[in-house]
Design a protein around this motif. Structure first.
Motif, mmCIF file in Angstrom:
data_model
loop_
_atom_site.group_PDB
_atom_site.id
_atom_site.type_symbol
_atom_site.label_atom_id
_atom_site.label_comp_id
_atom_site.label_asym_id
_atom_site.label_seq_id
_atom_site.Cartn_x
_atom_site.Cartn_y
_atom_site.Cartn_z
ATOM 1 N N TRP A 1 20.921 11.070 18.148
ATOM 2 C CA TRP A 1 19.558 11.595 18.123
ATOM 3 C C TRP A 1 18.965 11.547 16.722
ATOM 4 N N ILE A 2 19.770 11.835 15.724
ATOM 5 C CA ILE A 2 19.270 11.755 14.347
ATOM 6 C C ILE A 2 18.834 10.325 14.040
ATOM 7 N N ARG A 3 19.687 9.379 14.377
ATOM 8 C CA ARG A 3 19.367 7.972 14.118
ATOM 9 C C ARG A 3 18.134 7.539 14.904
ATOM 10 N N ALA A 4 18.084 7.915 16.172
ATOM 11 C CA ALA A 4 16.947 7.506 17.011
ATOM 12 C C ALA A 4 15.644 8.128 16.519
ATOM 13 N N LEU A 5 15.660 9.414 16.267
ATOM 14 C CA LEU A 5 14.420 10.084 15.879
ATOM 15 C C LEU A 5 13.958 9.679 14.484
ATOM 16 N N SER A 6 14.894 9.377 13.617
ATOM 17 C CA SER A 6 14.482 8.962 12.274
ATOM 18 C C SER A 6 14.029 7.505 12.239
ATOM 19 N N ASN A 7 14.287 6.776 13.316
ATOM 20 C CA ASN A 7 13.879 5.369 13.376
ATOM 21 C C ASN A 7 12.908 5.090 14.513
ATOM 22 N N LEU A 8 12.240 6.107 14.995
ATOM 23 C CA LEU A 8 11.289 5.918 16.099
ATOM 24 C C LEU A 8 10.205 4.897 15.775
ATOM 25 N N ASP A 9 9.871 4.782 14.511
ATOM 26 C CA ASP A 9 8.841 3.808 14.133
ATOM 27 C C ASP A 9 9.292 2.370 14.403
ATOM 28 N N ARG A 10 10.586 2.169 14.593
ATOM 29 C CA ARG A 10 11.105 0.829 14.893
ATOM 30 C C ARG A 10 11.190 0.558 16.394
ATOM 31 N N PHE A 11 11.005 1.595 17.193
ATOM 32 C CA PHE A 11 11.066 1.438 18.647
ATOM 33 C C PHE A 11 9.851 0.673 19.145
ATOM 34 N N ASP A 12 10.092 -0.309 20.002
ATOM 35 C CA ASP A 12 9.022 -1.099 20.614
ATOM 36 C C ASP A 12 8.675 -0.471 21.965
ATOM 37 N N PRO A 13 7.505 0.170 22.076
ATOM 38 C CA PRO A 13 7.148 0.859 23.315
ATOM 39 C C PRO A 13 6.994 -0.061 24.530
ATOM 40 N N LYS A 14 7.030 -1.360 24.311
ATOM 41 C CA LYS A 14 6.974 -2.296 25.439
ATOM 42 C C LYS A 14 8.343 -2.435 26.103
ATOM 43 N N LYS A 15 9.360 -1.903 25.441
ATOM 44 C CA LYS A 15 10.723 -1.948 25.975
ATOM 45 C C LYS A 15 11.119 -0.564 26.461
ATOM 46 N N ARG A 16 12.247 -0.496 27.119
ATOM 47 C CA ARG A 16 12.709 0.790 27.655
ATOM 48 C C ARG A 16 13.342 1.639 26.557
ATOM 49 N N PHE A 17 12.942 2.871 26.492
ATOM 50 C CA PHE A 17 13.473 3.803 25.502
ATOM 51 C C PHE A 17 14.968 4.037 25.724
ATOM 52 N N THR A 18 15.372 4.180 26.991
ATOM 53 C CA THR A 18 16.793 4.460 27.263
ATOM 54 C C THR A 18 17.690 3.319 26.790
ATOM 55 N N THR A 19 17.237 2.088 26.942
ATOM 56 C CA THR A 19 18.038 0.950 26.475
ATOM 57 C C THR A 19 18.231 1.040 24.970
ATOM 58 N N TRP A 20 17.178 1.303 24.264
ATOM 59 C CA TRP A 20 17.222 1.423 22.807
ATOM 60 C C TRP A 20 18.128 2.583 22.393
ATOM 61 N N LEU A 21 17.974 3.725 23.049
ATOM 62 C CA LEU A 21 18.760 4.913 22.731
ATOM 63 C C LEU A 21 20.246 4.672 22.968
ATOM 64 N N PHE A 22 20.578 4.056 24.086
ATOM 65 C CA PHE A 22 21.986 3.816 24.398
ATOM 66 C C PHE A 22 22.589 2.733 23.503
ATOM 67 N N GLN A 23 21.788 1.812 23.013
ATOM 68 C CA GLN A 23 22.290 0.841 22.040
ATOM 69 C C GLN A 23 22.704 1.552 20.763
ATOM 70 N N ILE A 24 21.915 2.508 20.354
ATOM 71 C CA ILE A 24 22.260 3.296 19.165
ATOM 72 C C ILE A 24 23.567 4.035 19.406
ATOM 73 N N ALA A 25 23.688 4.695 20.559
ATOM 74 C CA ALA A 25 24.904 5.444 20.886
ATOM 75 C C ALA A 25 26.121 4.520 20.947
ATOM 76 N N LEU A 26 25.947 3.350 21.535
ATOM 77 C CA LEU A 26 27.048 2.392 21.632
ATOM 78 C C LEU A 26 27.494 1.932 20.256
ATOM 79 N N ASN A 27 26.549 1.608 19.395
ATOM 80 C CA ASN A 27 26.909 1.173 18.041
ATOM 81 C C ASN A 27 27.649 2.266 17.274
ATOM 82 N N LEU A 28 27.179 3.494 17.391
ATOM 83 C CA LEU A 28 27.862 4.601 16.719
ATOM 84 C C LEU A 28 29.255 4.820 17.308
ATOM 85 N N SER A 29 29.394 4.675 18.624
ATOM 86 C CA SER A 29 30.698 4.814 19.282
ATOM 87 C C SER A 29 31.668 3.738 18.815
ATOM 88 N N ARG A 30 31.172 2.529 18.722
ATOM 89 C CA ARG A 30 32.018 1.426 18.243
ATOM 90 C C ARG A 30 32.458 1.666 16.802
#
Length: 184
Positions: free
Chosen positions: A57-86
């Motif tokens: 959530w820290i990473r996602a909220l601090s980088n919201l300006d990089r989110f493309d609203p034409k794409k799905r938010f959940t996909t973007w959020l879970f990519q962040i979680a996956l990268n941190l998990s890895r």
């Protein structure tokens, strides 16, 4: 039910980018349970999951300006979680590898003279007593032979941090190995 619960994630993300705290709250409440379940599959340790959820959530909220609203938010959020998990899984494998290296070093100590074995055992005990971050740097640099730049990349921290931790680790081991250390 707040005023934003009927809005889609992408709209909420845009509002959150503009500083709308209610939009942030709705996104966090909406996705945290599912996100936490996902993280548990990677890391069964509850503390790790709690940390990963917060970091996501820290990473996602601090980088919201990089989110493309034409794409799905959940996909973007879970990519962040996956990268941190890895990243955490990779660090855990590195830590396990250190323990294995230490065991191999201890096996190698069996071949020297009694004095050499005692000295080697003291060195290993001094290294084991180091804080984890210092131990990681020391083992990667001196036992695995990685240059400082690669240690920096492996650990994901600046090269200056590697140098600082390495200096602290070497100094701490030297202090432990000085004659009279730990003796009455």
């Amino acid at each position: 039910m707040g005023p934003y619960t009927d809005q889609n994630d992408e709209t909420l993300a845009v509002r959150a980018t503009r500083g709308d705290q209610e939009a942030v709250s709705v996104l966090v409440r909406r996705h945290s349970p599912r996100l936490y379940g996902f993280l548990q599959r990677y890391h069964p340790d509850r503390d790790d999951c709690d940390d990963l959820l917060q970091d996501t959530w820290i990473r996602a909220l601090s980088n919201l300006d990089r989110f493309d609203p034409k794409k799905r938010f959940t996909t973007w959020l879970f990519q962040i979680a996956l990268n941190l998990s890895r990243d955490l899984a990779r660090r855990d494998r590195v830590r396990f590898g250190y323990r294995k290296d230490v065991q191999e070093i201890q096996k190698g100590m069996a071949g020297g003279s009694a004095e050499e074995r005692v000295d080697a055992m003291k060195a290993m005990q001094a290294i084991e007593a180091l804080p984890l971050r210092q131990k990681e740097v020391l083992l990667l640099r001196y036992y695995q032979g990685f240059p400082e730049a690669e240690v920096s990349e492996i650990l994901g921290c600046p090269r200056g941090t590697v140098k600082s931790r390495l200096h602290q680790a070497v100094r701490a081991v030297r202090v432990k190995l000085e004659p009279g250390e730990g003796e009455p």
